[in-house]
Scaffold this motif. Structure first.
Motif, PDB file in Angstrom:
ATOM      1  N   TYR A  17      -5.695 -22.807 -41.935  1.00  0.00           N
ATOM      2  CA  TYR A  17      -4.772 -23.015 -40.822  1.00  0.00           C
ATOM      3  C   TYR A  17      -3.303 -23.138 -41.237  1.00  0.00           C
ATOM      4  O   TYR A  17      -2.425 -22.961 -40.411  1.00  0.00           O
ATOM      5  CB  TYR A  17      -5.204 -24.250 -40.032  1.00  0.00           C
ATOM      6  N   ALA A  33     -13.294 -16.509 -39.373  1.00  0.00           N
ATOM      7  CA  ALA A  33     -12.468 -17.635 -38.918  1.00  0.00           C
ATOM      8  C   ALA A  33     -12.842 -18.943 -39.607  1.00  0.00           C
ATOM      9  O   ALA A  33     -13.996 -19.177 -39.941  1.00  0.00           O
ATOM     10  CB  ALA A  33     -12.633 -17.794 -37.408  1.00  0.00           C
ATOM     11  N   ARG A  34     -11.834 -19.785 -39.828  1.00  0.00           N
ATOM     12  CA  ARG A  34     -12.039 -21.148 -40.316  1.00  0.00           C
ATOM     13  C   ARG A  34     -11.144 -22.062 -39.508  1.00  0.00           C
ATOM     14  O   ARG A  34      -9.934 -21.933 -39.651  1.00  0.00           O
ATOM     15  CB  ARG A  34     -11.716 -21.288 -41.811  1.00  0.00           C
ATOM     16  N   LYS A  67       3.179 -12.476 -38.750  1.00  0.00           N
ATOM     17  CA  LYS A  67       2.013 -12.081 -37.956  1.00  0.00           C
ATOM     18  C   LYS A  67       1.769 -10.574 -37.972  1.00  0.00           C
ATOM     19  O   LYS A  67       0.797 -10.099 -37.404  1.00  0.00           O
ATOM     20  CB  LYS A  67       2.192 -12.547 -36.502  1.00  0.00           C
TER      21      LYS A  67
HETATM   22  N1  LIG Z   1     -11.856 -16.534 -44.562  1.00  0.00           N
HETATM   23  C1  LIG Z   1     -10.636 -16.463 -45.088  1.00  0.00           C
HETATM   24  O1  LIG Z   1     -10.450 -16.204 -46.298  1.00  0.00           O
HETATM   25  C2  LIG Z   1      -9.440 -16.658 -44.173  1.00  0.00           C
HETATM   26  C3  LIG Z   1      -8.144 -16.372 -44.635  1.00  0.00           C
HETATM   27  C4  LIG Z   1      -7.063 -16.540 -43.758  1.00  0.00           C
HETATM   28  C5  LIG Z   1      -7.282 -16.972 -42.450  1.00  0.00           C
HETATM   29  N2  LIG Z   1      -8.547 -17.254 -42.035  1.00  0.00           N
HETATM   30  C6  LIG Z   1      -8.831 -17.686 -40.657  1.00  0.00           C
HETATM   31  O2  LIG Z   1      -8.682 -16.563 -39.779  1.00  0.00           O
HETATM   32  C7  LIG Z   1      -8.434 -17.028 -38.441  1.00  0.00           C
HETATM   33  C8  LIG Z   1      -7.350 -16.184 -37.762  1.00  0.00           C
HETATM   34  O3  LIG Z   1      -6.145 -16.231 -38.502  1.00  0.00           O
HETATM   35  P1  LIG Z   1      -4.871 -15.369 -38.000  1.00  0.00           P
HETATM   36  O4  LIG Z   1      -3.782 -15.672 -38.984  1.00  0.00           O
HETATM   37  O5  LIG Z   1      -5.248 -13.959 -37.731  1.00  0.00           O
HETATM   38  O6  LIG Z   1      -4.531 -16.111 -36.620  1.00  0.00           O
HETATM   39  P2  LIG Z   1      -3.594 -15.620 -35.393  1.00  0.00           P
HETATM   40  O7  LIG Z   1      -2.653 -14.571 -35.830  1.00  0.00           O
HETATM   41  O8  LIG Z   1      -3.061 -16.860 -34.780  1.00  0.00           O
HETATM   42  O9  LIG Z   1      -4.634 -14.904 -34.396  1.00  0.00           O
HETATM   43  C9  LIG Z   1      -5.599 -15.648 -33.747  1.00  0.00           C
HETATM   44  C10 LIG Z   1      -6.350 -14.813 -32.740  1.00  0.00           C
HETATM   45  O10 LIG Z   1      -7.331 -15.678 -32.151  1.00  0.00           O
HETATM   46  C11 LIG Z   1      -7.199 -15.647 -30.730  1.00  0.00           C
HETATM   47  N3  LIG Z   1      -7.559 -16.978 -30.202  1.00  0.00           N
HETATM   48  C12 LIG Z   1      -6.954 -18.150 -30.448  1.00  0.00           C
HETATM   49  N4  LIG Z   1      -7.588 -19.156 -29.819  1.00  0.00           N
HETATM   50  C13 LIG Z   1      -8.629 -18.588 -29.147  1.00  0.00           C
HETATM   51  C14 LIG Z   1      -9.649 -19.090 -28.310  1.00  0.00           C
HETATM   52  N5  LIG Z   1      -9.723 -20.400 -28.001  1.00  0.00           N
HETATM   53  N6  LIG Z   1     -10.569 -18.218 -27.810  1.00  0.00           N
HETATM   54  C15 LIG Z   1     -10.504 -16.900 -28.108  1.00  0.00           C
HETATM   55  N7  LIG Z   1      -9.551 -16.359 -28.888  1.00  0.00           N
HETATM   56  C16 LIG Z   1      -8.618 -17.194 -29.400  1.00  0.00           C
HETATM   57  C17 LIG Z   1      -5.749 -15.293 -30.477  1.00  0.00           C
HETATM   58  O11 LIG Z   1      -5.683 -14.719 -29.197  1.00  0.00           O
HETATM   59  P3  LIG Z   1      -4.384 -14.770 -28.263  1.00  0.00           P
HETATM   60  O12 LIG Z   1      -3.686 -13.492 -28.569  1.00  0.00           O
HETATM   61  O13 LIG Z   1      -4.932 -14.825 -26.914  1.00  0.00           O
HETATM   62  O14 LIG Z   1      -3.616 -16.018 -28.660  1.00  0.00           O
HETATM   63  C18 LIG Z   1      -5.500 -14.278 -31.600  1.00  0.00           C
HETATM   64  O15 LIG Z   1      -6.024 -13.007 -31.247  1.00  0.00           O
HETATM   65  C19 LIG Z   1      -8.147 -18.512 -38.583  1.00  0.00           C
HETATM   66  O16 LIG Z   1      -9.332 -19.223 -38.226  1.00  0.00           O
HETATM   67  C20 LIG Z   1      -7.877 -18.698 -40.077  1.00  0.00           C
HETATM   68  O17 LIG Z   1      -8.184 -20.009 -40.527  1.00  0.00           O
HETATM   69  C21 LIG Z   1      -9.626 -17.080 -42.862  1.00  0.00           C
END
Ligand SMILES: NC(=O)c1ccc[n+]([C@@H]2O[C@H](COP(=O)([O-])OP(=O)(O)OC[C@H]3O[C@@H](n4cnc5c(N)ncnc54)[C@H](OP(=O)(O)O)[C@@H]3O)[C@@H](O)[C@H]2O)c1
Length: 360
Positions: A106, A246-247, A312
């Motif tokens: 996060y 997701a995390r 982003k």
């Molecule tokens: N596994 C790994 O190695 C790793 C590495 C990095 C990040 N991550 C994880 O990846 C995830 C996404 O990161 P990101 O940087 O891409 O985030 P981000 O740019 O903020 O994108 C989040 C996405 O999730 C949607 N969203 C948010 N809340 C939601 C909800 N309650 N219901 C449905 N959709 C929702 C958002 O939709 P809207 O457009 O509607 O806001 C957006 O499409 C996070 O959980 C992060 O911790 C994992």
């Protein structure tokens, strides 16, 4: 020796605080941990040693440092307060002598995804999101292979498609599959993404704000920043694969309990080159790391001490470049895991058998 640092933070408050402070994890409940985390300083977690490039034999040393906020706290507190704490944690990395800093989970989602944090720090910063995309898409391709789902004729879905990671995953998968659902909460943003991807896409692109379209998807890559699970067992198609990047997780634990005909895999786990010892249990078996950690380490092995993935808007060029760099130094897609357990060939066979039974 070149160095890196990586910021982690508690996701499941009781479990993760117990990993560093067993006593605190026992006596405090979740709400108390959330509350006290506001006042807690950044925490030194451990030194990381043994990482060795397969290509050059170069070794790097690193440190895990923790930002004490939970995801819930990061969403509740004013953005500037959260930035301040992450920057404070970054200063600890600077004091340790880190030459590059990775933002875990996060801490890379908050606000402008690392831009403000990088501007405030001397040390170069990366979110690790570019390599997370590479690994997530490779994992879904590999899962399709083992489940005998013909990729090019398949229907896939990206949940959280408007996000930093989701949108590039969608761009890559649009070259692979026949139909691709782009799923999110904001219709206009989804349509904008579809219109941007359409000219080069092999797949038919369909936007949706409804989770029930997942019933049509054989391959699902989910990567929202939701605090709670968004994918529940009743919407999923028998024999499908769900790769959860997701995390905190997007896939409800109920899916594992209620659906033995679906393969759920954790996205983003890789093997690290060399006899690595993290000196800290972050929930993976020895020798394995999250893709976002691996991006930071690969950049240190390559001597690329520069801001790498920030903001982003990820680019496909960066995703491809870090994929090649990481491969060169010896990072590999790891075997699959599901809800913190290894996925064995027997498990895959059972899922396939159960799915066939449902279809007949
Ligand atoms: N596994 C790994 O190695 C790793 C590495 C990095 C990040 N991550 C994880 O990846 C995830 C996404 O990161 P990101 O940087 O891409 O985030 P981000 O740019 O903020 O994108 C989040 C996405 O999730 C949607 N969203 C948010 N809340 C939601 C909800 N309650 N219901 C449905 N959709 C929702 C958002 O939709 P809207 O457009 O509607 O806001 C957006 O499409 C996070 O959980 C992060 O911790 C994992």
């Amino acid at each position: 020796m070149d160095t890196f640092a990586f910021i982690i933070h508690p996701i499941d408050p009781k479990r993760d605080v117990s990993r560093k402070f067993p006593w605190l994890g026992r006596v405090l409940n979740e709400r108390q941990i959330d509350f006290f985390s506001t006042f807690f300083p950044p925490v030194f977690i451990s030194e990381i040693e043994g990482i060795t490039s397969q290509a050059t034999g170069k070794q790097v040393k690193g440190w895990f440092i923790a930002c004490p906020y939970t995801p819930k706290r990061m969403l509740e507190l004013p953005e500037c307060t959260v930035y301040r704490k992450i920057i404070q944690t970054g200063r600890l990395a600077e004091k340790l002598g880190a030459q590059i800093l990775g933002l875990g989970a996060y801490t890379s989602v908050v606000g402008d995804a690392g831009v403000t944090i990088a501007n405030a720090l001397e040390v170069p910063v990366t979110t690790g999101d570019s390599y997370t995309v590479t690994v997530a898409v490779d994992a879904i391709r590999e899962a399709a292979r083992v489940m005998e789902i013909p990729l090019q004729e398949s229907t896939a879905a990206v949940v959280g498609a408007t996000g930093a990671i989701g949108s590039v995953c969608a761009e890559l998968l649009a070259d692979d599959v026949a139909r691709l659902y782009l799923i999110g909460r904001r219709e206009a943003a989804l349509e904008e993404l579809r219109d941007r991807l359409k000219p080069g896409a092999r797949a038919e692109l369909i936007v949706s704000t409804q989770m029930d379209v997942l019933a049509e998807a054989q391959l699902i890559l989910t990567v929202t920043s939701a605090l709670h699970d968004v994918i529940h067992p009743e919407v999923l198609r028998s024999g499908s694969v769900v790769c959860d990047v997701a995390r905190p997780r997007d896939v409800s634990a109920m899916v594992a309990a209620a659906r033995d005909d679906i393969l759920v895999i954790d996205g983003g786990m890789v093997d690290v080159p060399g006899p690595v010892d993290f000196h800290f249990n972050f929930g993976f078996p020895p020798g394995k790391a999250y893709a976002c950690m691996a991006e930071t380490i690969a950049l240190a092995l390559e001597g690329r001490f520069e801001d790498y993935t920030l903001g982003k808007h990820l680019t496909r060029a960066r995703v491809e470049e870090i994929g090649l760099l990481a491969r060169k130094h010896g990072f590999r897609l790891s075997g699959f895991r599901s809800f913190e357990r290894e996925v064995t060939p027997q498990h895959i066979e059972t899922v396939r058998r159960n799915a066939k039974k449902t279809h007949t």
